[in-house]
Write an enzyme that holds these catalytic residues in place. Structure first.
Site, PDB file in Angstrom:
ATOM      1  N   HIS A   1      46.431  34.333  41.142  1.00  0.00           N
ATOM      2  CA  HIS A   1      45.281  33.785  40.943  1.00  0.00           C
ATOM      3  C   HIS A   1      44.358  34.306  42.063  1.00  0.00           C
ATOM      4  O   HIS A   1      43.161  35.040  41.740  1.00  0.00           O
ATOM      5  CB  HIS A   1      45.178  32.470  40.929  1.00  0.00           C
ATOM      6  CG  HIS A   1      44.009  31.809  40.609  1.00  0.00           C
ATOM      7  ND1 HIS A   1      42.884  31.213  41.679  1.00  0.00           N
ATOM      8  CD2 HIS A   1      43.253  31.490  39.399  1.00  0.00           C
ATOM      9  CE1 HIS A   1      41.837  30.635  41.230  1.00  0.00           C
ATOM     10  NE2 HIS A   1      41.936  30.961  39.836  1.00  0.00           N
TER      11      HIS A   1
ATOM     12  N   CYS B   1      46.206  46.782  30.869  1.00  0.00           N
ATOM     13  CA  CYS B   1      45.245  45.752  31.573  1.00  0.00           C
ATOM     14  C   CYS B   1      45.740  45.107  32.651  1.00  0.00           C
ATOM     15  O   CYS B   1      45.032  44.267  33.508  1.00  0.00           O
ATOM     16  CB  CYS B   1      44.482  44.904  30.578  1.00  0.00           C
ATOM     17  SG  CYS B   1      45.649  43.982  29.830  1.00  0.00           S
TER      18      CYS B   1
HETATM   19  C1  PEP Z   1      49.473  40.941  32.627  1.00  0.00           C
HETATM   20  O1  PEP Z   1      50.287  40.304  32.606  1.00  0.00           O
HETATM   21  O2  PEP Z   1      49.429  42.114  33.127  1.00  0.00           O
HETATM   22  C2  PEP Z   1      48.291  40.522  32.497  1.00  0.00           C
HETATM   23  C3  PEP Z   1      46.870  41.420  32.367  1.00  0.00           C
HETATM   24  O3  PEP Z   1      47.872  39.335  32.291  1.00  0.00           O
HETATM   25  P1  PEP Z   1      47.767  38.212  33.360  1.00  0.00           P
HETATM   26  O4  PEP Z   1      47.580  38.922  34.666  1.00  0.00           O
HETATM   27  O5  PEP Z   1      46.591  37.154  33.178  1.00  0.00           O
HETATM   28  O6  PEP Z   1      49.102  37.420  33.066  1.00  0.00           O
END
Ligand code: PEP
Ligand code: MG
Length: 759
Positions: free
Chosen positions: A399, A708
């Protein structure tokens, strides 16, 4: 095993037969580096020589009796044993095979370098480099055979015997191969470190001088020094040395040192283009071996050659100090108090405020340094005010890391003990790139001048075939994100928006405040859509683990889960909490109705196509025109990569790798656990194989495939992804320019290679 092997025939596993040097040259040849032609007289040839000439027992008996600490004895036994090797006649078969191989190298006899390659040489735990002989400038078969035999004898040089004895190697088990390689009449030569040899930064250091490389390797000349930044693809520093001499081949055997003319002394050895070419080749080697390399190179006319590549062993991250004066250590800017992972770049100084509980955030003033175990969503307002963030826990995708990058605030995560070592009120400086926290307000060096003036960069945007998008989590970052010129938003995480509301979706439902919730969501997403007119914005449905909801109003009703990462989150939660899902869908519906056709929806944490089918059916029931909506999935669980074809049949329009989760679920490494952060490997072969497979299937079916996760902000990873056919990538705001550059570079290279192949 034959007596002679050509580089093209050598495989990595042949190290026993061809030694470290031979194996490395073979491997370099296999990955397409321009290595001068060579063959290796194998270790088995040497063994056959010892046996067939009958000298083996005599030789080892003398060595076994030797006390290597007795200097006189060491010298004389070494001489005796070497004489035995040199006096023995090379068996006909071996001689013939060497002569034949040499004849195949060139019509009138080629000038070669004859190099020893001890079979434990260059292994990580036993470097015998430099202990055996090398003969340069050898011409003709007689001299070649003599040089090979001299290399064999050099296995018993005094220094080599002593070293092996002290390292616990049995002389009988150490072998020697001999590399016979076309000698490059180098006009220029030198060495390069493919990454910074101390810090490991992506800076290729190239040292070069005139003539043969021996001048640089032996240190008899101060070479020019060039620093090439792999991120910007430019030479960022150069130091043109006063080069007094050069070494050139002489006569039939040797080399000689000659003085340089006044002009050559101060002339730069390399052009920027040559440095860039060398760095590119170095990078190929580094990527292949997955560790920075120390490379010897040579240039003749327009031809660049790679002569050797070895792992650099000097790169060391400083140990995390244990606190107190004894644990302190000097960093580049001063005394390093604590170290972690640099999670968001930038350097900032300020007053430490330790936040143990969200209540403590009231003490946080503008410009402070927020130090906490781990940030959580209710700390975001305080995170907006501070000049830097430091956490005990977490990795690059926690986070604190995600939010700091978005806010453009320097952050260091996973320090393990910052909350214990740092004191309230203490002044510190945080380097969010290197992951260091310094004592006091230390002066950061002025940032290097950008290689291209920003105005010029903006005037000439880099156009890439692979779309380069940006990730957004906080609507307030939308303008900064859009200013990067990104081709859209590859991931809008709405949980940060919802978590910022301080009440759980369940609370809004139970208290009849559904409209408020929908309006908040609508407003936040709209801000981002407005910043990207006409560009795709993929909004992800809610993906907040239960522990992140707990501190919010209504959070007391959240189930206590043993492992929230593997628990009730993502699409699985929405499917079983239809009301929560319906409120989100209502906000999306209204946005579509308002004309935001660029809005696409992405479902997180899917592990079976049925989840996609079910979610779409629910949306249809709530009045969404699902046939015309852009609906896709995140690939965050190995199962969704493996079943990608079934997802495509189920009707997804796009898929996006969420590598943050995909890595943790493939490798069983908790992404937020700093104790295993070093084992969190984005380029683990299993992760790459899943990605490669899913990209391939998406391509075959004409489905957009993207990334992403944080790995999409790593230029190396993105280069790999482009090479493997990804259709778009989405990076953090700060990473977009360098990712765009990496994409453009790789695309150009692919085009160039294709053009050359067809030429
Ligand atoms: C991921 O898991 O790579 C992602 C982009 O989602 P988060 O980081 O929000 O779990
Ligand atoms: Mg994820």
């Amino acid at each position: 095993m034959p007596n002679v092997l050509w580089l093209e025939e050598i495989k990595k596993e042949d190290i026993i037969s061809v030694g470290g040097k031979g194996a490395s040259l073979g491997e370099m040849t296999a990955i397409g580096l321009p290595v001068p032609k060579a063959f290796v007289v194998t270790a088995q040839a040497f063994r056959r020589f010892l046996i067939e000439t009958g000298i083996e027992e005599e030789l080892f008996r003398r060595l076994e009796r030797l006390d290597v600490d007795d200097n006189g004895a060491l010298e004389s036994v070494s001489r005796e044993v070497q004489d035995i090797v040199l006096a023995a006649e090379m068996p006909d078969q071996i001689r013939q095979e060497i002569v034949e191989a040499y004849a195949r190298m060139g019509a009138d006899g080629t000038v070669v370098a004859v190099r020893s390659s001890a079979t434990a040489e260059d292994l990580p735990d036993a470097s015998f480099a430099g202990q055996q002989e090398t003969f340069l400038n050898i011409l003709g078969e007689t001299d070649l055979l003599d040089a090979v035999q001299r290399c064999w004898a050099s296995l018993y040089g005094a220094r080599a015997i002593y070293y092996r004895a002290k390292q616990g190697f049995d002389d009988r088990s150490v072998n020697i191969a001999v590399v016979v390689q076309e000698l490059i009449g180098s006009e220029k030569s030198g060495v390069m470190f493919t990454s910074h040899p101390v810090t490991g930064e992506p800076l290729t250091i190239v040292e070069g001088s005139w003539g043969l490389g021996e001048a640089v390797v032996s240190g008899s000349v101060s070479p020019d020094n060039y620093v090439f930044d792999l991120r910007s693809g430019r030479v960022v520093d150069r130091l043109i040395a006063e080069k007094e001499i050069m070494i050139i081949p002489e006569g039939r055997h040797g080399t000689k040192t000659v003085n340089l003319s006044a002009k050559q002394r101060t002339a730069p050895v390399l052009s920027d283009a040559e440095v860039a070419r060398l760095a590119t080749l170095g990078k190929i080697a580094e990527d292949h071996y997955d560790i920075p390399q120390d490379v010897e190179w040579a240039i003749v006319g327009d031809d660049v050659f790679i002569l050797q590549s070895r792992p650099i062993t000097t790169i060391k991250r400083p140990e995390i100090p244990h606190g107190g004066a004894a644990g302190q250590q000097k960093g580049v800017l001063g005394v390093v108090l604590v170290e972690g992972q640099g999670a968001s770049p930038g350097v900032a100084s300020g007053r430490v405020v330790i936040v143990r509980d969200v209540k403590d955030t009231s003490a946080v003033k503008d410009g402070d340094i927020l130090v906490t175990k781990m940030t959580n969503p209710d700390m975001v307002p305080a995170m907006r005010r501070v000049s830097a963030i430091v956490t005990d826990e977490g990795g690059m995708t926690c986070h604190a890391a995600i939010v700091s990058r978005e806010l453009g605030t320097p952050a260091v995560v996973g320090t393990k003990k910052a909350t214990k070592l740092l004191k309230d009120g203490q002044i510190v400086t945080v380097d969010g790139e290197k992951g260091l926290i310094y004592d006091g307000a230390v002066q950061a060096p002025a940032p290097a001048a950008p290689a291209v003036a920003p105005a010029a960069a903006a005037a000439a945007p880099v156009i890439t075939g692979t779309l380069v998008k940006v990730n957004v989590s906080l609507p307030e970052a939308a303008q900064r994100a859009a200013a990067t010129g990104a081709d859209g938003v590859g991931l809008l995480r709405i949980e940060h928006l919802i978590l910022g509301l301080a009440k759980t979706p369940g609370w809004y439902i139970e208290n009849g405040e559904e409209e408020t919730f929908i309006a908040e969501l609508y407003g936040g997403i709209k801000t981002v859509l407005d910043a990207f007119p006409g560009k795709p914005v993929w909004v992800r449905t809610l993906d907040a683990p239960t522990d992140e909801f707990r501190n919010m109003e209504g959070g007391e009703n959240e189930p206590i889960e043993h492992n929230p990462m593997l628990g009730w989150r993502g699409i699985r939660r929405d499917l079983r909490s239809p009301d929560q899902f319906r409120l989100q869908v209502e906000a999306f519906k209204r946005l579509w109705a308002a004309g935001y056709n660029n809005l696409g929806l992405m479902f997180p944490m899917v592990n079976h196509p049925n989840e996609f089918v079910k979610a779409r059916a629910m949306m249809k029931e709530w009045g969404v025109d699902v046939e015309n909506a852009t609906l896709g999935v995140m690939i965050e669980i190995p199962s969704s990569a493996i079943l990608i074809e079934d997802f495509i049949r189920a009707g997804i329009r796009f898929a996006s790798f969420g590598t943050n989760d995909l890595i943790q679920y493939t490798l069983a490494i908790d992404r937020n656990n700093e104790h295993v952060a070093d084992m969190y490997q984005p380029k683990h072969p299993a992760v790459l194989r899943l990605i490669d497979y899913a990209i391939g299937v998406c391509r075959e079916n004409g489905v957009e495939c993207s990334i992403c996760g944080q790995a999409g902000s790593d230029p190396d990873m993105v280069t790999w992804l482009v090479e493997h056919g990804i259709s778009s990538v989405s990076a953090n705001i700060d990473a977009v320019p360098r990712i765009r550059e990496a994409v453009a570079r790789k695309e150009q290279q692919i085009l160039l290679d294709a053009a050359r192949r067809n030429a």
